[in-house]
Motif scaffolding. Sequence first.
Motif, PDB file in Angstrom:
ATOM      1  N   SER A  40      -6.724  -9.145   5.124  1.00 43.15           N
ATOM      2  CA  SER A  40      -5.291  -8.164   5.157  1.00 43.15           C
ATOM      3  C   SER A  40      -4.231  -8.801   3.634  1.00 43.15           C
ATOM      4  O   SER A  40      -3.325  -8.064   2.760  1.00 43.15           O
ATOM      5  N   VAL A  58      -3.169  -7.115   0.383  1.00 40.92           N
ATOM      6  CA  VAL A  58      -1.784  -7.670  -0.276  1.00 40.92           C
ATOM      7  C   VAL A  58      -1.391  -8.222  -1.915  1.00 40.92           C
ATOM      8  O   VAL A  58      -0.886  -8.179  -2.381  1.00 40.92           O
ATOM      9  N   GLY A  99      11.669  -0.644  -1.559  1.00 37.45           N
ATOM     10  CA  GLY A  99      11.255  -0.229  -0.048  1.00 37.45           C
ATOM     11  C   GLY A  99       9.858   0.459  -0.423  1.00 37.45           C
ATOM     12  O   GLY A  99       9.513   0.202   0.589  1.00 37.45           O
ATOM     13  N   TRP A 108       6.848  -1.757  -0.557  1.00 39.44           N
ATOM     14  CA  TRP A 108       6.648  -1.970   1.033  1.00 39.44           C
ATOM     15  C   TRP A 108       5.908  -1.013   2.048  1.00 39.44           C
ATOM     16  O   TRP A 108       4.901  -1.529   2.785  1.00 39.44           O
ATOM     17  N   LEU A 109       6.586  -0.109   1.497  1.00 39.81           N
ATOM     18  CA  LEU A 109       6.243   1.224   3.167  1.00 39.81           C
ATOM     19  C   LEU A 109       4.995   1.716   2.470  1.00 39.81           C
ATOM     20  O   LEU A 109       3.790   1.549   3.195  1.00 39.81           O
ATOM     21  N   ILE A 155       2.173  -0.093   0.719  1.00 43.73           N
ATOM     22  CA  ILE A 155       1.158  -0.979   1.262  1.00 43.73           C
ATOM     23  C   ILE A 155       1.135  -1.700   2.674  1.00 43.73           C
ATOM     24  O   ILE A 155       0.233  -2.008   4.163  1.00 43.73           O
ATOM     25  N   GLY A 156       2.608  -0.925   3.512  1.00 39.12           N
ATOM     26  CA  GLY A 156       2.581  -1.197   5.029  1.00 39.12           C
ATOM     27  C   GLY A 156       1.043  -0.685   5.688  1.00 39.12           C
ATOM     28  O   GLY A 156       0.665  -0.343   6.410  1.00 39.12           O
ATOM     29  N   LEU A 157       1.142   0.701   5.484  1.00 38.47           N
ATOM     30  CA  LEU A 157       0.398   1.983   5.741  1.00 38.47           C
ATOM     31  C   LEU A 157      -0.882   2.173   5.106  1.00 38.47           C
ATOM     32  O   LEU A 157      -1.781   2.328   6.007  1.00 38.47           O
ATOM     33  N   THR A 158      -1.219   1.166   4.311  1.00 43.40           N
ATOM     34  CA  THR A 158      -2.525   1.400   3.393  1.00 43.40           C
ATOM     35  C   THR A 158      -3.814  -0.187   4.039  1.00 43.40           C
ATOM     36  O   THR A 158      -4.680   0.168   4.256  1.00 43.40           O
ATOM     37  N   VAL A 159      -2.347  -1.255   4.092  1.00 47.96           N
ATOM     38  CA  VAL A 159      -3.903  -2.279   4.777  1.00 47.96           C
ATOM     39  C   VAL A 159      -4.490  -1.725   6.791  1.00 47.96           C
ATOM     40  O   VAL A 159      -5.027  -2.123   6.602  1.00 47.96           O
ATOM     41  N   PRO A 160      -2.967  -2.142   7.011  1.00 47.14           N
ATOM     42  CA  PRO A 160      -3.725  -1.261   8.009  1.00 47.14           C
ATOM     43  C   PRO A 160      -4.876  -0.242   8.761  1.00 47.14           C
ATOM     44  O   PRO A 160      -5.884  -0.435   8.671  1.00 47.14           O
TER      45      PRO A 160
END
Length: 651
Positions: free
Chosen positions: A26, A30, A50, A53-54, A56-61
């Motif tokens: 993770s 990032v 924002g 970050w959205l 990367i926030g959707l891509t990583v999980p």
Amino acid sequence: MLDGSLTRLLALKRAQKRAIQLVADSAILVFSFLLAMFLRLEGDDYLTHGGVWLAIGLTVPVSLLIFVRLGFYRAVIRYISMRAVRAIMIGVFASAVILFAVSQLLSLPVPRSVPAIYGLTALCLIGGTRMVMRRLFRNSAGAKRIPVIIYGAGDSGRQLLSSLEQGPEYRVVAFVDDAVELQGTDIGGTRVHAPGTVADLIERHGIETILLAVPSASRAERRVIVERLEMLPVRVQTIPGIADIVSGKAKVNELRDVAIEDLLGRDPVPALQALMASNIRGKVVMVTGAGGSIGSELCRQILRQSPAQLVLWELSELALYTLDMELRETAEAEGIDVPIVPLIGSVQNPGRMSAALERFGVQTIYHAAAYKHVPLVEQNVVEGLRNNVFGTKVVADAAIDARVEAFILVSTDKAVRPTNIMGASKRLAELVCQAAAERQSATTFSMVRFGNVLGSSGSVIPRFRKQIERGGPVTVTDPEITRYFMTIPEAAQLVIQAGGMASGGDVFVLDMGEPIRIADLADRIVRLCGLRPYRVIEGADAQTDPPDGDIAITFTGLRPGEKLYEELLIGAESAATLHPRIMTAHEATLAPAALDALLDRLLAACQTYDIAALRRLIAEAPTGYEPDARIVDLLWDGEVHHARPMLRAGE
């Protein structure tokens, strides 16, 4: 410090290790995204947006979920393979595609080139960290493993490298190969060197063991390699032959000491199938002495020639049981439908032998039953003669009465100008068969004469190895003693083929190659164990200087009846046959009536335990027997014991 951290990390539970990898991946994803944005935009203003970050926030999980599905976290880092590397590449590519799709679908402020930069960066970091950890783990473990060289960089050598890398015992520091096109290349991160550099590699890396990985090489080729290595201060071990690996009988990482066949370097001649099947296919075959070294190998080869039935005749219950179980398992595994009959019996029992031949309708007999250890027979003269001579007479007479088609006697080179009772008894057994051939024509008698077989019970090779394991000394009777050697499978195959050429009364002699000096053989076996031999003459003055070596070769003197040199022919006459390694010899015979008279006198001397008379009678017969001056029979006291009559064979 680092080793301690690695040890603690290895001690964690699998779930804990996977959690650490998930957190690390993770962070890497990032970091890779942020680095890609920085490289593309050449600034850090994007950090306050924002939408970034959205993305990367959707891509990583989603990426981590794909990694899990691809089996990222099932692979053990210490043993990570190319398959795991491919999974990393696919996973990172999927992650980059997800980033691109998310940013485009949601119109996020992520430049189109960022997913590509992100993918390359993530691939380098995720794959790189695993490679670094793999190297750290292996270096930590490798410090405790034995450095070795693999001789042979072909498929088997590569499989061996892979197996050893996953084990705790060996660390491969180099390949050596004769193929010029491979030299200088890297295989699995290990450099391939020329044979001429072996000595330098040994000194540079402190090598104590070289592993031969050339299972498909011929014996002659293996001999060249072994001769090149045996003078070096290393132990030489080998992997199983290619046939055993392919059949599943052995694995490529099952290391063994170099086989004695590799020292002799003689390749077998392909069998002539017509001769192999001549006396066997579709026939009832009996092997006497079936549990012995030659007898058991005869049975193995006979079984594969599709006899109608195989009768095992053996005096030793344990040997018979062991062979019977082995043959039945072989037959089941290979789909061979041959009835196997295990019979306990002595060849000196005429009633049981005749009953067996009649009951099963035996058509071919391979007579391998004999007492063959020279010192033991010399110490037990009467039993040696009764078994080897009168036992052969019992089987021969029973074969004639039962109208057996073929009788093949397994003889020995010690029957030629013998100086011991064992050799003399086998020469008398040959005379028995020659006379049997002369007195009738229904049964074809033949004899096959050859020298020592490798790996037989009492062979010097296993004894040498045991002596080396105990730290020595290795004992040889005389510095000049030589012997002929042949492998058991080759000897049995040639015996069968010789019998297929018989016309009646034939004496066949197998080509044994060149005789081997036993002392030199002992030296070579010691060297191949990574040790240095030195020679000591027993009875010599004690050495004042420390020995220049690790294992002593001591000379104990010839045993009673033992010869320095063995021969295969009594006379000079021999002729070629259909097989290049089988000759036929023309030897003196004894007429049936004269033989019967001799046997009667021998039996009388056996019954009174007159060892001196026995030796005299054998010497007077056409045996070439020249007895040792000493009588070492354990029951002989110089007197004839008329009060101790002995039962006739089978009574």
